[in-house]
Scaffold this motif. Structure first.
Motif, PDB file in Angstrom:
ATOM      1  N   GLU A  80       0.825  -1.208   0.000  1.00 56.14           N
ATOM      2  CA  GLU A  80       0.000   0.000   0.000  1.00 56.14           C
ATOM      3  C   GLU A  80       0.861   1.259   0.000  1.00 56.14           C
ATOM      4  OE1 GLU A  80      -3.310   0.816  -0.219  1.00 56.14           O
ATOM      5  OE2 GLU A  80      -3.354  -1.262  -0.927  1.00 56.14           O
ATOM      6  N   TRP A  81       1.927   1.257   0.789  1.00 60.41           N
ATOM      7  CA  TRP A  81       2.791   2.437   0.815  1.00 60.41           C
ATOM      8  C   TRP A  81       3.520   2.636  -0.507  1.00 60.41           C
ATOM      9  CZ3 TRP A  81       2.390   6.623   3.366  1.00 60.41           C
ATOM     10  CH2 TRP A  81       1.918   6.645   4.679  1.00 60.41           C
ATOM     11  N   LYS A 103       2.419   1.887  -3.372  1.00 61.38           N
ATOM     12  CA  LYS A 103       1.422   2.463  -4.302  1.00 61.38           C
ATOM     13  C   LYS A 103       1.125   3.921  -3.954  1.00 61.38           C
ATOM     14  CE  LYS A 103      -1.092  -1.699  -4.364  1.00 61.38           C
ATOM     15  NZ  LYS A 103      -2.419  -2.299  -4.213  1.00 61.38           N
ATOM     16  N   ARG A 104       1.023   4.215  -2.670  1.00 62.67           N
ATOM     17  CA  ARG A 104       0.768   5.605  -2.266  1.00 62.67           C
ATOM     18  C   ARG A 104       1.891   6.521  -2.742  1.00 62.67           C
ATOM     19  NH1 ARG A 104      -0.410   3.622   3.281  1.00 62.67           N
ATOM     20  NH2 ARG A 104      -2.633   3.195   3.257  1.00 62.67           N
ATOM     21  N   PHE A 105       3.117   6.053  -2.557  1.00 60.54           N
ATOM     22  CA  PHE A 105       4.249   6.882  -2.966  1.00 60.54           C
ATOM     23  C   PHE A 105       4.336   6.987  -4.485  1.00 60.54           C
ATOM     24  CE2 PHE A 105       6.685   5.813   1.190  1.00 60.54           C
ATOM     25  CZ  PHE A 105       5.995   6.812   1.850  1.00 60.54           C
ATOM     26  N   ASP A 122       2.097   6.566  -6.771  1.00 62.64           N
ATOM     27  CA  ASP A 122       0.956   7.243  -7.375  1.00 62.64           C
ATOM     28  C   ASP A 122       0.440   8.366  -6.480  1.00 62.64           C
ATOM     29  OD1 ASP A 122      -0.927   7.706  -9.305  1.00 62.64           O
ATOM     30  OD2 ASP A 122      -2.318   6.170  -8.595  1.00 62.64           O
ATOM     31  N   GLY A 123       1.304   8.952  -5.693  1.00 62.71           N
ATOM     32  CA  GLY A 123       0.894  10.030  -4.781  1.00 62.71           C
ATOM     33  C   GLY A 123       1.193  11.388  -5.365  1.00 62.71           C
TER      34      GLY A 123
END
Lengths: 330, 254
Positions: free
Chosen positions: B143-144, B146-148, B150-151
């Motif tokens: 999850e992290w 992906k957050r980073f 696509d953040g």
């Protein structure tokens, strides 16, 4: 005791006659031991005092991770390492739990943390002392968590519902930490080498007085105590709590086979309590003002963590926003 | 190499990788970007060191030379350590911390999943418990990533940099050696081809979702941790981690 010298804004107590009907109603509820809940009316001073006290308490949990973090990478065995890690994790949890309780009063966690980083908010003076040897991990658990428990057991009956419930939960875990801390010291005193025993005594010598300071100044020098007691945010005076702590701790100290750095410490048959020497209050106020051994380092570490993590939190928000938009578009 | 020798070696690898990554996470105590992350990091570290203890205890029984789990963890020098190089890499920024976690978690997850069916019952038991924990680790690190990825622009750049920095240590996660092969043939360790395939599959899937570019499959890979040839970092990690045991060798209890 994780909150010291909490400002109440009150110079003296209001009499019943001076109170507004709302204030009187509130005070009657408090007197009747009815818990105040977030939706109930409360005096502004009560709300602000609680925000200060709970945020100080929360900050203390978080800053308190640092002196332990100083040794978690050097814990001597797998068992001790795991215990210390679990304790630190509990403390982060307590911090979160307390900030949530504080937010029920309309305060904002980020704003209160910002005050901490600007040096405007306090946390317990004890965490401004360095942890210099492994036995400090035992002494912190035993003395610091021990002092905190004495205060918090009483605070389980505090008048504000969410804070009271937080205390009940936190006390359970801290009693466990205290026993673990004591066990670290006891094992070293019983089965350790001379060097290890010296470590234990050294830790006690350094942390004894700072632990006693955790209860705050004498009550006659604490104008805020009276108001806090009337509101039942505080339930016992600083000096009463300190005496309770001394009385329960000295027999444990003797059982360890260690001594306290206080020549005046002795049992008083007449009072049924231990007498003890005068605290160095100059040191206490110096530490509160920012002049303890580690004040600067503690705040710097916390501030850096949050400042350098800004991009992490921003990314999380941006990603969540994108996900939301995608879900709406789909 | 006999099967028993390979087994001892294999257990030390499992233990040491858990231990060293747990140690790296301990370094972050009080320095996480948010209080929730403080909890999560210590939680993951606690799982890893707990798993390390289980592996060390089993290894100590098989090695049977008087050393217990603590001696294996705190009295072996760097060249005797068998952890994957990935786990000893420094925390750097949170993208590197998470990237390292993610690459390791994918390897760890598929390894443990396979070990739950190990012919060695002790291993299967430890793995079953560990798998529950690592399933969470993997979900969190994915999850992290992906957050980073696509953040924000900054987080994307940092995460891509992290992938590029760490890529050269990924080969060791999925390149089998004799020990791995002996373990696989005995039905104790995972099928090495399958592990590599699963690892690549999941890493590509997550990196794609995160809009990140993986390194080249034929990129040069830095290996040697499994044989005790480490990066310069490990010596310092051990100097800190083993300080008390080394400074007070006569102490028998702590």
């Amino acid at each position: 005791m994780y909150a010291q010298l909490v400002e109440t804004g009150a110079k003296r107590l209001k009499t019943k006659e001076e109170m507004s009907p709302e204030e009187r109603d509130f005070q009657e509820k408090v007197d009747a031991e009815t818990k105040i809940e977030p939706k109930n009316w409360m005096p502004e001073g009560y709300r602000k005092t609680l925000i200060r006290q709970i945020s100080q308490h929360a900050h203390s949990e978080v800053v308190g991770m640092l002196p332990e973090g100083n040794w978690v990478t050097r814990a001597p065995t797998l068992k001790r390492k795991l215990q210390l890690m679990a304790k630190i994790q509990d403390e982060a949890g307590h911090g979160l739990y307390l900030y949530s309780a504080m937010e029920t009063l309309g305060a904002d966690r980020d704003e209160e943390i910002e005050k901490l980083h600007q040096g405007k908010a306090k946390y317990s003076s004890i965490f401004n002392y360095p942890t210099l040897n492994w036995a400090d991990m035992g002494a912190v658990g035993w003395l610091v968590d021990g002092a905190a428990i004495v205060n918090q057991v009483v605070l389980q009956r505090t008048s504000y519902g969410p804070y009271s419930r937080a205390m009940i939960r936190i006390c359970k875990e801290e009693s466990f930490h205290q026993r673990q801390g004591y066990q670290i010291l006891l094992d070293m005193m019983r089965e350790g080498t001379e060097e290890q025993k010296a470590m234990v005594q050294d830790a006690i010598n350094r942390l004894w007085w700072p632990a006693l300071m955790m209860f705050g100044p004498h009550d006659d020098e604490s104008p805020n105590s009276q108001q806090s007691m009337a509101w039942k945010i505080k339930r016992k005076s600083n000096d009463e709590l300190r005496q309770m702590f001394i009385d329960q701790t000295v027999p444990q100290l003797e059982f360890l086979g260690c001594t306290a750095p206080d020549p005046d410490l002795k049992w008083n048959e007449e009072t049924g309590h231990y007498d003890f020497g005068e605290i160095n209050w100059q040191e206490f106020y110096d530490v509160l003002k920012g002049n303890g051994p580690c004040n600067r380092e503690r705040i710097k570490t916390r501030k850096n963590a949050i400042d350098e993590g800004a991009w992490v939190r921003e990314a999380a928000v941006a990603y969540a926003e994108k996900q939301k938009q995608r879900a709406q578009a789909a | 190499m006999t099967q028993t020798e390979a087994l001892k070696e294999y257990l030390l690898r499992l233990a040491d990788s858990d231990m060293i990554l747990g140690q790296r996470l301990c370094e972050l105590c009080g320095k996480a970007p948010a209080l929730e992350e403080e909890m999560a990091l210590m939680n993951v570290a606690l799982d890893l060191v707990g798993q390390a203890r289980n592996w060390y205890e089993y290894a100590a029984e098989l090695i049977d030379d008087g050393r217990d789990a603590d001696k294996l963890a705190f009295r072996r020098d760097a060249h005797e350590y068998r952890n994957l190089l990935m786990t000893e890499q420094p925390n750097e920024d949170y993208a590197v911390t998470m990237g390292r976690q993610f690459f390791f978690d994918v390897y760890h997850y598929f390894t443990l999943k396979s070990l739950t069916e190990s012919s060695d019952e002790r291993i299967a038991g430890i793995a079953a418990k560990a798998l529950k924990e690592v399933t969470y680790h993997l979900r969190r690190s994915s999850e992290w990533v992906k957050r980073f990825g696509d953040g924000t622009e900054e987080s994307h750049r940092r995460m891509q940099d992290a992938v590029d920095i760490l890529w050269r240590f990924t080969g060791e996660l999925i390149t089998p050696d004799d020990t791995d092969r002996v373990m696989a043939e005995a039905g104790i360790g995972p099928d090495t081809d399958q592990l590599a395939k699963d690892w690549r599959g999941m890493v590509n899937e997550v990196l794609t979702q995160a809009t990140l570019t993986p390194g080249a499959e034929d990129a040069w890979m830095y290996m040697g941790g499994k044989h005790g040839e480490h990066t310069e970092h490990l010596g310092f990690i051990l100097a800190e981690m083993q300080f008390l045991q080394r400074a007070y060798p006569d102490a028998t209890t702590w």
